[in-house]
Design a protein around this motif. Sequence first.
Motif, PDB file in Angstrom:
ATOM      1  N   ALA A   4       0.837  -1.198   0.000  1.00  0.00           N
ATOM      2  CA  ALA A   4       0.000   0.000   0.000  1.00  0.00           C
ATOM      3  C   ALA A   4       0.873   1.249   0.000  1.00  0.00           C
ATOM      4  CB  ALA A   4      -0.921   0.001   1.210  1.00  0.00           C
ATOM      5  N   GLY A   5       0.574   2.160  -0.916  1.00  0.00           N
ATOM      6  CA  GLY A   5       1.346   3.390  -1.065  1.00  0.00           C
ATOM      7  C   GLY A   5       2.388   3.329  -2.153  1.00  0.00           C
ATOM      8  N   ASN A   6       2.795   2.106  -2.560  1.00  0.00           N
ATOM      9  CA  ASN A   6       3.772   1.980  -3.644  1.00  0.00           C
ATOM     10  C   ASN A   6       3.156   2.323  -4.990  1.00  0.00           C
ATOM     11  OD1 ASN A   6       5.410  -0.944  -2.252  1.00  0.00           O
ATOM     12  ND2 ASN A   6       6.002   1.177  -2.078  1.00  0.00           N
ATOM     13  N   LEU A   7       3.984   2.827  -5.889  1.00  0.00           N
ATOM     14  CA  LEU A   7       3.615   3.026  -7.281  1.00  0.00           C
ATOM     15  C   LEU A   7       4.092   1.822  -8.082  1.00  0.00           C
ATOM     16  CD1 LEU A   7       4.671   6.766  -7.622  1.00  0.00           C
ATOM     17  CD2 LEU A   7       2.373   5.882  -7.283  1.00  0.00           C
ATOM     18  N   ILE A   8       3.347   1.459  -9.119  1.00  0.00           N
ATOM     19  CA  ILE A   8       3.687   0.312  -9.953  1.00  0.00           C
ATOM     20  C   ILE A   8       3.605   0.722 -11.422  1.00  0.00           C
ATOM     21  CG2 ILE A   8       3.037  -1.465  -8.298  1.00  0.00           C
ATOM     22  CD1 ILE A   8       0.303  -1.642  -9.567  1.00  0.00           C
ATOM     23  N   SER A   9       4.375   0.046 -12.269  1.00  0.00           N
ATOM     24  CA  SER A   9       4.368   0.402 -13.691  1.00  0.00           C
ATOM     25  C   SER A   9       4.603  -0.830 -14.551  1.00  0.00           C
ATOM     26  CB  SER A   9       5.444   1.453 -13.992  1.00  0.00           C
ATOM     27  OG  SER A   9       6.745   0.874 -13.972  1.00  0.00           O
ATOM     28  N   THR A  10       4.167  -0.745 -15.801  1.00  0.00           N
ATOM     29  CA  THR A  10       4.444  -1.762 -16.813  1.00  0.00           C
ATOM     30  C   THR A  10       4.764  -1.062 -18.126  1.00  0.00           C
ATOM     31  OG1 THR A  10       2.130  -1.954 -17.546  1.00  0.00           O
ATOM     32  CG2 THR A  10       2.837  -3.398 -15.757  1.00  0.00           C
ATOM     33  N   ASN A  11       5.535  -1.742 -18.954  1.00  0.00           N
ATOM     34  CA  ASN A  11       5.869  -1.252 -20.291  1.00  0.00           C
ATOM     35  C   ASN A  11       5.094  -2.031 -21.350  1.00  0.00           C
ATOM     36  OD1 ASN A  11       8.124   0.742 -19.878  1.00  0.00           O
ATOM     37  ND2 ASN A  11       9.011  -1.018 -18.805  1.00  0.00           N
ATOM     38  N   PRO A  12       4.907  -1.467 -22.529  1.00  0.00           N
ATOM     39  CA  PRO A  12       4.217  -2.210 -23.589  1.00  0.00           C
ATOM     40  C   PRO A  12       4.906  -3.549 -23.863  1.00  0.00           C
ATOM     41  CG  PRO A  12       4.477   0.091 -24.202  1.00  0.00           C
ATOM     42  CD  PRO A  12       5.280  -0.097 -22.956  1.00  0.00           C
ATOM     43  N   GLY A  13       4.120  -4.609 -23.878  1.00  0.00           N
ATOM     44  CA  GLY A  13       4.664  -5.923 -24.174  1.00  0.00           C
ATOM     45  C   GLY A  13       5.363  -6.611 -23.024  1.00  0.00           C
ATOM     46  N   GLU A  14       5.426  -5.980 -21.859  1.00  0.00           N
ATOM     47  CA  GLU A  14       6.125  -6.571 -20.718  1.00  0.00           C
ATOM     48  C   GLU A  14       5.225  -7.615 -20.041  1.00  0.00           C
ATOM     49  OE1 GLU A  14       8.525  -5.194 -16.674  1.00  0.00           O
ATOM     50  OE2 GLU A  14       7.308  -3.732 -17.773  1.00  0.00           O
ATOM     51  N   VAL A  15       5.679  -8.854 -20.020  1.00  0.00           N
ATOM     52  CA  VAL A  15       4.878  -9.939 -19.459  1.00  0.00           C
ATOM     53  C   VAL A  15       4.908  -9.866 -17.939  1.00  0.00           C
ATOM     54  CG1 VAL A  15       4.628 -12.441 -19.274  1.00  0.00           C
ATOM     55  CG2 VAL A  15       5.280 -11.410 -21.458  1.00  0.00           C
ATOM     56  N   HIS A  16       3.729  -9.945 -17.334  1.00  0.00           N
ATOM     57  CA  HIS A  16       3.620  -9.917 -15.881  1.00  0.00           C
ATOM     58  C   HIS A  16       2.394 -10.716 -15.455  1.00  0.00           C
ATOM     59  CE1 HIS A  16       1.290  -6.533 -17.459  1.00  0.00           C
ATOM     60  NE2 HIS A  16       0.534  -6.595 -16.374  1.00  0.00           N
ATOM     61  N   ASP A  17       2.305 -10.983 -14.171  1.00  0.00           N
ATOM     62  CA  ASP A  17       1.127 -11.638 -13.614  1.00  0.00           C
ATOM     63  C   ASP A  17       0.793 -10.913 -12.321  1.00  0.00           C
ATOM     64  OD1 ASP A  17       3.068 -12.527 -11.859  1.00  0.00           O
ATOM     65  OD2 ASP A  17       3.002 -14.618 -12.496  1.00  0.00           O
ATOM     66  N   GLY A  18       0.021 -11.517 -11.418  1.00  0.00           N
ATOM     67  CA  GLY A  18      -0.264 -10.831 -10.170  1.00  0.00           C
ATOM     68  C   GLY A  18      -1.105 -11.662  -9.224  1.00  0.00           C
TER      69      GLY A  18
END
Length: 276
Positions: free
Chosen positions: A61-75
């Motif tokens: 909580a409070g953290n910022l998160i980011s992704t780039n185009p085409g970057e594979v991630h899950d969650g």
Amino acid sequence: MAASELHRCEVKTTPWPGVHLTQIESSRHFPRHWHDTFGVGLIDQGAHCSASGRGTVTAHAGNLISTNPGEVHDGRPLGAPARRWRMVYMETSALQASTLAAGDTLPQGLALTHPVFDDPLLRQALQHLFAQLLTHTATPDALACDEAWAQVCGRLLAQHANRAPRPQRQASPALDRVRDRLADDLADAPSLDDLATLAGLSRYQVLRHFAHEHGMPPHAWLRQRRVEHARALIARGDALADVALACGFADQSHMSRAFTQQLGFTPGAWQRAALQ
């Protein structure tokens, strides 16, 4: 959906072409996927663990998160049954339009540098943007929205983007042919034998090498490509049944399951947001 699963999602378009917001509270484990857009957001409650292009990361909580185009991630949630977060997704053209003068372009290979980070000024700008666009029932103030959006984009590029070109991957013509075949006709998926023949590899080799190169095996990559293309067709006003057929889904239910698994919202929710 299991009886014990919590999942609430709101998706909303914005005054700027190529930009949309999501607000999600969920206990769901999202499978590996990617977006065609940049994304930046804020964890509001709970914690989250995910794969990223830079290894496994955790956000609280409070953290910022980011992704780039085409970057594979899950969650998946971490330490509690669910987590809540808000995101803004932007096409490269939208980021460029907000931060550069007419005629200027962003450098090739631009990337957001950290999947999880902290920046009080960017967090404040994001909270202002979300407050303008997610909590107003009436039409939000246009100038206030524009200012909030410009502050988010300007801060993001100034402090959290690598303007130098990213190292280019070693080209693999065989795997490029496989990727292009999958993308060229979403409604007519090739067999693994077809892909192996195209690449000049065994079925196991093409499966393993493609997953290493693109972060997921061919069928999962094709499913993700179908979802992203469907999202674009829906945004331009195509009927859901036509979109499902054009993108290679068996029917609308099949498309809906793929959307909710990978994006968190249904095709109908995206249609309502995009065409409002």
